[in-house]
Design a protein around this motif. Structure first.
Motif, PDB file in Angstrom:
ATOM      1  N   LEU A  38       0.704  -0.957  -0.203  1.00  0.00           N
ATOM      2  CA  LEU A  38      -0.001  -0.127  -0.484  1.00  0.00           C
ATOM      3  C   LEU A  38       0.913   1.061  -0.184  1.00  0.00           C
ATOM      4  O   LEU A  38       1.110   2.497  -0.802  1.00  0.00           O
ATOM      5  CB  LEU A  38      -0.564   0.168   1.197  1.00  0.00           C
ATOM      6  CG  LEU A  38      -1.915   0.789   1.312  1.00  0.00           C
ATOM      7  CD1 LEU A  38      -3.194   0.886   0.551  1.00  0.00           C
ATOM      8  CD2 LEU A  38      -2.279   1.438   2.714  1.00  0.00           C
ATOM      9  N   GLU A  39       2.172   1.209   0.559  1.00  0.00           N
ATOM     10  CA  GLU A  39       2.471   2.112   1.163  1.00  0.00           C
ATOM     11  C   GLU A  39       3.731   2.605  -0.159  1.00  0.00           C
ATOM     12  O   GLU A  39       3.544   3.708  -1.260  1.00  0.00           O
ATOM     13  CB  GLU A  39       3.582   2.049   1.557  1.00  0.00           C
ATOM     14  CG  GLU A  39       3.481   1.780   3.157  1.00  0.00           C
ATOM     15  CD  GLU A  39       2.682   3.512   4.061  1.00  0.00           C
ATOM     16  OE1 GLU A  39       3.744   4.578   3.433  1.00  0.00           O
ATOM     17  OE2 GLU A  39       2.367   3.662   5.065  1.00  0.00           O
ATOM     18  N   ARG A  40       3.534   1.074  -1.382  1.00  0.00           N
ATOM     19  CA  ARG A  40       4.300   1.574  -2.654  1.00  0.00           C
ATOM     20  C   ARG A  40       3.280   2.285  -3.421  1.00  0.00           C
ATOM     21  O   ARG A  40       3.562   3.186  -4.620  1.00  0.00           O
ATOM     22  CB  ARG A  40       4.914  -0.423  -3.382  1.00  0.00           C
ATOM     23  CG  ARG A  40       5.846  -0.359  -2.571  1.00  0.00           C
ATOM     24  CD  ARG A  40       6.420  -1.077  -3.178  1.00  0.00           C
ATOM     25  NE  ARG A  40       5.668  -2.830  -2.540  1.00  0.00           N
ATOM     26  CZ  ARG A  40       5.869  -3.592  -2.042  1.00  0.00           C
ATOM     27  NH1 ARG A  40       6.312  -3.623  -1.043  1.00  0.00           N
ATOM     28  NH2 ARG A  40       4.565  -4.704  -2.425  1.00  0.00           N
ATOM     29  N   GLU A  41       2.137   1.992  -3.070  1.00  0.00           N
ATOM     30  CA  GLU A  41       1.380   2.342  -4.088  1.00  0.00           C
ATOM     31  C   GLU A  41       0.779   3.672  -4.049  1.00  0.00           C
ATOM     32  O   GLU A  41       0.634   4.793  -4.964  1.00  0.00           O
ATOM     33  CB  GLU A  41      -0.485   1.903  -3.906  1.00  0.00           C
ATOM     34  CG  GLU A  41      -0.129  -0.231  -4.475  1.00  0.00           C
ATOM     35  CD  GLU A  41       0.144  -0.462  -6.003  1.00  0.00           C
ATOM     36  OE1 GLU A  41       0.310   0.765  -6.842  1.00  0.00           O
ATOM     37  OE2 GLU A  41       0.379  -1.549  -6.134  1.00  0.00           O
ATOM     38  N   THR A  43       3.437   5.735  -3.415  1.00  0.00           N
ATOM     39  CA  THR A  43       4.154   7.024  -4.303  1.00  0.00           C
ATOM     40  C   THR A  43       3.329   7.474  -5.488  1.00  0.00           C
ATOM     41  O   THR A  43       4.151   8.068  -6.219  1.00  0.00           O
ATOM     42  CB  THR A  43       4.998   6.085  -3.777  1.00  0.00           C
ATOM     43  OG1 THR A  43       5.700   5.085  -4.668  1.00  0.00           O
ATOM     44  CG2 THR A  43       5.983   6.025  -2.382  1.00  0.00           C
ATOM     45  N   VAL A  44       2.542   6.427  -6.075  1.00  0.00           N
ATOM     46  CA  VAL A  44       2.600   6.909  -7.619  1.00  0.00           C
ATOM     47  C   VAL A  44       1.229   7.949  -8.011  1.00  0.00           C
ATOM     48  O   VAL A  44       0.714   8.603  -7.383  1.00  0.00           O
ATOM     49  CB  VAL A  44       1.580   5.553  -8.104  1.00  0.00           C
ATOM     50  CG1 VAL A  44       0.900   6.044  -9.715  1.00  0.00           C
ATOM     51  CG2 VAL A  44       1.990   4.144  -7.866  1.00  0.00           C
ATOM     52  N   GLU A  45       2.591   8.851  -8.775  1.00  0.00           N
ATOM     53  CA  GLU A  45       1.551   9.892  -9.157  1.00  0.00           C
ATOM     54  C   GLU A  45       0.736   9.976 -10.395  1.00  0.00           C
ATOM     55  O   GLU A  45       0.815   9.191 -11.272  1.00  0.00           O
ATOM     56  CB  GLU A  45       2.756  10.740 -10.184  1.00  0.00           C
ATOM     57  CG  GLU A  45       3.971  11.036  -9.203  1.00  0.00           C
ATOM     58  CD  GLU A  45       5.354  12.114 -10.027  1.00  0.00           C
ATOM     59  OE1 GLU A  45       5.015  13.062 -11.128  1.00  0.00           O
ATOM     60  OE2 GLU A  45       6.064  12.039  -9.142  1.00  0.00           O
ATOM     61  N   LEU A  46      -0.318  10.339  -9.575  1.00  0.00           N
ATOM     62  CA  LEU A  46      -1.842  10.965 -10.571  1.00  0.00           C
ATOM     63  C   LEU A  46      -2.831  11.869 -11.280  1.00  0.00           C
ATOM     64  O   LEU A  46      -1.881  12.488 -10.078  1.00  0.00           O
ATOM     65  CB  LEU A  46      -3.145   9.659  -9.368  1.00  0.00           C
ATOM     66  CG  LEU A  46      -3.072   8.848  -8.724  1.00  0.00           C
ATOM     67  CD1 LEU A  46      -3.345   8.346  -8.005  1.00  0.00           C
ATOM     68  CD2 LEU A  46      -2.763   7.545 -10.161  1.00  0.00           C
ATOM     69  N   PHE A  56      -4.340   7.157  -4.229  1.00  0.00           N
ATOM     70  CA  PHE A  56      -4.139   6.110  -4.989  1.00  0.00           C
ATOM     71  C   PHE A  56      -4.316   5.285  -6.121  1.00  0.00           C
ATOM     72  O   PHE A  56      -6.291   6.231  -6.600  1.00  0.00           O
ATOM     73  CB  PHE A  56      -5.219   4.606  -4.123  1.00  0.00           C
ATOM     74  CG  PHE A  56      -4.237   4.861  -2.604  1.00  0.00           C
ATOM     75  CD1 PHE A  56      -3.087   4.129  -2.108  1.00  0.00           C
ATOM     76  CD2 PHE A  56      -4.676   5.497  -1.742  1.00  0.00           C
ATOM     77  CE1 PHE A  56      -2.181   5.037  -0.531  1.00  0.00           C
ATOM     78  CE2 PHE A  56      -4.621   5.352   0.012  1.00  0.00           C
ATOM     79  CZ  PHE A  56      -3.120   5.284  -0.019  1.00  0.00           C
ATOM     80  N   PRO A  57      -4.088   4.658  -7.019  1.00  0.00           N
ATOM     81  CA  PRO A  57      -4.099   4.187  -8.068  1.00  0.00           C
ATOM     82  C   PRO A  57      -5.021   2.946  -7.865  1.00  0.00           C
ATOM     83  O   PRO A  57      -5.154   2.288  -6.977  1.00  0.00           O
ATOM     84  CB  PRO A  57      -2.987   3.867  -8.664  1.00  0.00           C
ATOM     85  CG  PRO A  57      -2.378   3.440  -7.305  1.00  0.00           C
ATOM     86  CD  PRO A  57      -2.053   4.325  -6.727  1.00  0.00           C
ATOM     87  N   LEU A 215      -9.408   6.969  -4.886  1.00  0.00           N
ATOM     88  CA  LEU A 215      -8.758   5.744  -6.444  1.00  0.00           C
ATOM     89  C   LEU A 215      -9.146   7.128  -7.431  1.00  0.00           C
ATOM     90  O   LEU A 215      -9.935   7.235  -7.274  1.00  0.00           O
ATOM     91  CB  LEU A 215      -9.300   4.255  -6.052  1.00  0.00           C
ATOM     92  CG  LEU A 215      -9.188   3.879  -4.570  1.00  0.00           C
ATOM     93  CD1 LEU A 215     -10.071   1.707  -4.792  1.00  0.00           C
ATOM     94  CD2 LEU A 215      -7.840   3.838  -4.388  1.00  0.00           C
ATOM     95  N   TYR A 216      -8.066   6.322  -8.701  1.00  0.00           N
ATOM     96  CA  TYR A 216      -7.771   6.914  -9.325  1.00  0.00           C
ATOM     97  C   TYR A 216      -8.186   5.228 -10.857  1.00  0.00           C
ATOM     98  O   TYR A 216      -7.082   4.649 -10.343  1.00  0.00           O
ATOM     99  CB  TYR A 216      -6.621   7.663  -9.992  1.00  0.00           C
ATOM    100  CG  TYR A 216      -7.066   8.285 -11.314  1.00  0.00           C
ATOM    101  CD1 TYR A 216      -8.125   8.018 -12.524  1.00  0.00           C
ATOM    102  CD2 TYR A 216      -5.602   8.160 -12.465  1.00  0.00           C
ATOM    103  CE1 TYR A 216      -8.026   8.586 -13.788  1.00  0.00           C
ATOM    104  CE2 TYR A 216      -5.744   7.783 -13.797  1.00  0.00           C
ATOM    105  CZ  TYR A 216      -6.992   8.368 -14.135  1.00  0.00           C
ATOM    106  OH  TYR A 216      -6.824   8.427 -15.651  1.00  0.00           O
TER     107      TYR A 216
END
Length: 236
Positions: A38-41, A43-46, A56-57, A215-216
């Motif tokens: 979840l922490e990795r997710e 960091t995704v730029e949206l 989050f994605p 979420l996106y």
């Protein structure tokens, strides 16, 4: 039987909402491995759209968490996800919201009263409350759903737009002199729902209007690229 299930939970721990495996190290819903994912997710730029922010994605893990928020009665997942978003802690969401005119008015996408009775709460309102705690501001029920529309989940972009067109109306009578309105929802897919909410405020609405979702749900091409990247990492 129920007593066997209870004994199993005591011995092996409750099940992680992410992977479904029993664990005695939940925090309280995810095991350490799923927390790291979840922490990795987060960091995704949206970039869902202009003046629109997502934390989050849409991935298998985040989908399961929002499903638990909406359909399993675990309303605390809203606060959990907001707190675990790096974008909220130190990323673009924190940077952008710090620049908006204050105060911040977090306006949840409203549920029809029939859906509210079924669910017991509005998940968008839970998300708005969590954001208001982190950033200051307040939750404002300034929109009302006029019609009961079918679920957006399996509709095309055009069907989604028709489904929610004119579904909302503004119930705010006196507009504040200062501040920023942030419309809050759980998932941004085509933007049909949040666009209908923004339209309900009217073209002449004097305050800035923004959107923030948990979420996106990215376009299929982006999801395919993500899956391909993961396959490459595992093959290496």
């Amino acid at each position: 039987m129920r007593w066997i299930e209870n004994v199993g939970r005591f011995v092996f721990g409750a099940e992680c909402l992410g992977c479904g495996k029993p664990s005695r190290n939940l925090d309280p819903w995810l095991c350490p491995e799923c927390v790291a994912e979840l922490e990795r997710e987060s960091t995704v730029e949206l970039s869902p759209g202009p003046d629109t922010y997502s934390l989050f994605p849409m991935r298998p893990l985040t989908r399961k968490l929002v499903h638990a928020l909406k359909y399993k009665g675990i309303s605390g997942v809203a606060t959990y996800l907001v707190k675990h978003s790096s974008s909220v802690r130190c990323g673009v969401v924190r940077e952008e919201l710090s620049l908006f005119p204050k105060p911040l008015y977090f306006v949840p996408v409203p549920l029809h009263r029939a859906r509210y009775r079924e669910r017991g709460y509005n998940q968008a309102e839970k998300i708005a409350a969590a954001l208001a705690v982190v950033f200051g501001g307040k939750v404002c029920r300034w929109l009302r759903r006029r019609t009961f529309v079918v679920s957006q989940t399996k509709l095309s972009k055009e069907q989604r737009e028709r489904n929610v067109a004119y579904a909302f109306e503004r119930v705010l009578k006196e507009v504040p002199a200062l501040g920023t309105v942030v419309v809050v929802d759980d998932v941004f897919t085509t933007g049909a729902t949040t666009s209908a909410c923004l339209a309900a405020f009217g073209r002449d609405f004097p305050l800035p209007l923004k959107v923030c979702t948990l979420l996106y749900d990215e376009p299929a091409s982006a999801a395919a690229d993500y899956a391909a990247d993961n396959r490459i990492e595992w093959d290496v």
